[in-house]
Design an enzyme around this catalytic site. Structure first.
Site, PDB file in Angstrom:
ATOM      1  N   ASP A   1     101.469  24.256  77.609  1.00 18.75           N
ATOM      2  CA  ASP A   1     101.688  22.931  78.193  1.00 18.75           C
ATOM      3  C   ASP A   1     103.019  22.381  77.703  1.00 18.75           C
ATOM      4  OD1 ASP A   1      99.188  23.034  79.340  1.00 18.75           O
ATOM      5  OD2 ASP A   1      98.279  21.492  78.079  1.00 18.75           O
TER       6      ASP A   1
ATOM      7  N   ARG B   1     103.933  26.253  85.926  1.00 19.50           N
ATOM      8  CA  ARG B   1     103.182  25.101  86.429  1.00 19.50           C
ATOM      9  C   ARG B   1     104.166  23.934  86.568  1.00 19.50           C
ATOM     10  NH1 ARG B   1      99.528  22.589  82.150  1.00 19.50           N
ATOM     11  NH2 ARG B   1      98.172  24.376  82.504  1.00 19.50           N
TER      12      ARG B   1
END
Ligand SMILES: Cc1cc2nc3c(=O)[nH]c(=O)nc-3n(C[C@H](O)[C@H](O)[C@H](O)COP(=O)(O)OP(=O)(O)OC[C@H]3O[C@@H](n4cnc5c(N)ncnc54)[C@H](O)[C@@H]3O)c2cc1C
Length: 305
Positions: A132, A182
């Site tokens: 992330d 992402r």
């Protein structure tokens, strides 16, 4: 008003005392609504439920900014155990993690060591791990580590945030690694010197990044609840003849369920981000900062037995 409530919830997300109280008493309120429980075991039925509904999952053990090396080792062991359980239980799931949970704020050596242990397991088991992206002060180091490790491991991906001015160049810089990326708008409060402040500018950059990553032919995860962005990605892919197996949509567990189901019906791949762990309070407050209407979930939960 919107900015005020955003700042208020971001402030609450950092309140240690409330965090402690919430993790002791509040899990019932959010389990099965926005998180999968306090442990990976507890999250398994929720992963299976998503898989049955035709959706993939990425799990995240909540709790970042760890400042004690031993805790980062425990975290690493926990993530390796989760990867093994994903394989054993035949779950359609990836793992997401935050580098500050693995020692980024302690030393680069420590975080590298922990990541290598995790990625060795990920490659052995064939389960993807996504790093992330946290706030902009950690972006450069995160991307450098990602690039270094991507050269050695197959099952590692990362995140690019549309609100940062640097992101388009970052995406260009990484393309030779054929990364699974992402794309998100960005969740942290950032300064005008590094990030777009206006929603329309963030949205314009988000569209630009979606197009760029889809054009590259490398796998794209479009992580948003914004129907306009979803629609842009669908139309762009259709226009350019990019197959549905080259990209996926990602959404947070408990948000925009109907949109998730519609996409599955239309044959798109959808992945649900399912957090677990007792450190759910900060995560919940950040979701409220994004969209105060999410408080409805909490209130509903509180009145349920
Ligand atoms: C799977 C996933 C992973 C993420 N990983 C990261 C990460 O690593 N780093 C990072 O900085 N950020 C991450 N984010 C958060 C992201 O950056 C945004 O803060 C967040 O997704 C809100 O932006 P948005 O694109 O969904 O829509 P916004 O621009 O916030 O909102 C646009 C519209 O979308 C709808 N909407 C938005 N949020 C919701 C909601 N919660 N419920 C219902 N409708 C909603 C509303 O109609 C709203 O008007 C992630 C998000 C997702 C979905």
């Amino acid at each position: 008003m919107e900015a005020l409530s955003r700042n208020f919830f971001l402030y609450l997300s950092k309140n240690q005392q409330l965090n402690k109280l919430a993790s002791q008493y509040g899990i019932k309120m959010v389990k099965g609504k926005i998180v999968g429980g306090v442990s990976f075991d507890q999250a398994i039925p929720f992963i299976q439920e998503q898989n049955k509904a035709g959706m993939s999952v990425t799990v995240d053990h909540l709790g970042e900014y760890v400042d004690d090396p031993l805790t980062t080792l425990e975290r690493t062991r926990g993530i390796v155990a989760a990867l093994e359980m994903i394989k054993e239980e035949n779950l359609d799931a990836h793992v997401s993690l935050k580098l500050t949970a693995l020692g980024l704020d302690i030393s680069e050596e420590l975080v590298r060591l922990n990541l290598r242990r995790i990625l060795t397991a990920a490659d052995r088991l064939g389960v993807m791990v996504t790093i992330d992206m946290e706030d902009s002060t950690r972006c450069e180091q995160t991307l450098n580590l990602f690039q270094e490790l991507r050269a050695d491991y197959q099952h590692v991906s990362t995140v690019i945030q549309a609100y940062l001015y640097r992101s388009s160049e970052d995406l260009d810089r990484m393309q030779h690694l054929q990364p699974f990326v992402r794309l998100v708008k960005g969740a942290y409060k950032e300064r005008i010197s590094v990030a777009f402040q206006e929603k329309r500018d963030v949205d314009a950059n988000y569209r630009k990044l979606i197009a760029k990553q889809l054009d590259s032919g490398n796998y794209t995860a479009i992580a948003t609840h914004d129907e306009r962005m979803v629609s842009f990605a669908k139309h762009y892919a259709l226009e350019k003849g990019i197959g549905k197996d080259n990209f996926e949509f990602q959404m947070l567990y408990g948000m925009r369920k109907q949109l998730q189901e519609e996409l599955v019906k239309q044959g798109y791949k959808v992945r649900i981000y399912l957090p677990y762990g007792d450190d759910w309070y900060g995560y919940f407050m950040r979701r409220l900062a994004e969209r105060p209407a999410n408080i409805a979930f909490a209130l509903k939960g509180m009145t349920k037995k």
